[in-house]
Design a protein around this motif. Structure first.
Motif, PDB file in Angstrom:
ATOM      1  N   GLN A 161      -3.912   8.707  -0.819  1.00  0.00           N
ATOM      2  CA  GLN A 161      -4.387   7.522  -1.549  1.00  0.00           C
ATOM      3  C   GLN A 161      -3.752   6.254  -0.983  1.00  0.00           C
ATOM      4  N   ARG A 162      -2.541   6.351  -0.475  1.00  0.00           N
ATOM      5  CA  ARG A 162      -1.817   5.209   0.098  1.00  0.00           C
ATOM      6  C   ARG A 162      -1.984   5.146   1.614  1.00  0.00           C
TER       7      ARG A 162
ATOM      8  N   GLY B 198      -4.326   1.446  -3.808  1.00  0.00           N
ATOM      9  CA  GLY B 198      -4.678   2.608  -2.989  1.00  0.00           C
ATOM     10  C   GLY B 198      -6.153   2.612  -2.667  1.00  0.00           C
TER      11      GLY B 198
ATOM     12  N   GLY C 154       2.517   2.079  -3.210  1.00  0.00           N
ATOM     13  CA  GLY C 154       1.642   2.531  -4.284  1.00  0.00           C
ATOM     14  C   GLY C 154       1.155   1.457  -5.230  1.00  0.00           C
TER      15      GLY C 154
ATOM     16  N   ARG D  24      -1.310  11.718  -3.462  1.00  0.00           N
ATOM     17  CA  ARG D  24      -0.919  10.314  -3.604  1.00  0.00           C
ATOM     18  C   ARG D  24      -0.673   9.665  -2.242  1.00  0.00           C
TER      19      ARG D  24
ATOM     20  N   LEU E  12       0.850  -1.199   0.000  1.00  0.00           N
ATOM     21  CA  LEU E  12       0.000   0.000   0.000  1.00  0.00           C
ATOM     22  C   LEU E  12       0.882   1.244   0.000  1.00  0.00           C
TER      23      LEU E  12
END
Length: 189
Positions: free
Chosen positions: A102-103, A52, A49, A99, A46
């Motif tokens: 998202q992770r 996600g 990346g 990002r 995770l």
């Protein structure tokens, strides 16, 4: 469990984290893993990346590699659902922060709770708090003031109450990584 920049709550607040070891579809490691798309991915993958999570934020909804922007004055759908790199420019936030969120694991919630933003960055999720977690009623009012109207705040913690109980209400708390300000949002079961 590796540390997550935007998730500082205990592991038991993470949504989709398996109770028992599962096999990561990316690296093959057997560990507690996050469920997604009928598969499992480990925390390290995770963070790297390989997969996600979608997050609803004050700036818009992060959906895979796009952001559904809020508050855009346009009739063109392409102005609303834009690639992350374009969204970063439009909202004035580095792409790396979008990002990174998202992770970040999702947290357990009954309703769709919005991830808070402060100082042009996402806030760190601290978990579900009860009245005793706040330094005072004033600290609670300050944390809730941007998210709830004062009738909700007075209902949750009346001015004359010294030992309130939130009952079925869950209070999700976030802290700014830059100014340390607390913000909270209520979530009812």
């Amino acid at each position: 469990m590796p540390p997550f920049r935007y998730f500082l709550a205990p592991e038991d607040c993470m949504s989709g984290l398996s109770r028992y070891p599962e096999t990561c579809v990316f690296c093959g490691k057997r560990t507690r893993a996050f469920s997604f798309n009928r598969s499992f991915g480990c925390p390290e993958c995770l963070q790297a990346g390989y997969f996600g999570f979608n997050h609803d934020t004050e700036l818009g909804m992060i959906i895979e590699d796009k952001v559904l922007l809020m508050g855009i004055d346009s009739d063109d759908e392409e102005d609303f659902l834009v690639p992350i790199r374009d969204a970063a420019e439009k909202i004035g936030m580095p792409e790396a922060q979008l990002r990174e969120l998202q992770r970040t694991p999702c947290f357990l919630t009954c309703n769709n709770v919005t991830w808070m933003v402060c100082c042009q960055d996402f806030m760190a999720y601290l978990g579900q708090w009860q009245p005793e977690n706040f330094a005072s009623r004033e600290a609670f009012v300050e944390a809730m003031s941007r998210q709830s109207d004062f009738s909700t705040i007075r209902w949750l913690w009346p001015e004359d109450e010294t030992n309130p109980h939130f009952g079925e209400m869950v209070i999700h708390v976030f802290r700014c990584l830059h100014c340390s300000r607390l913000r909270a949002v209520n979530d009812s079961t």
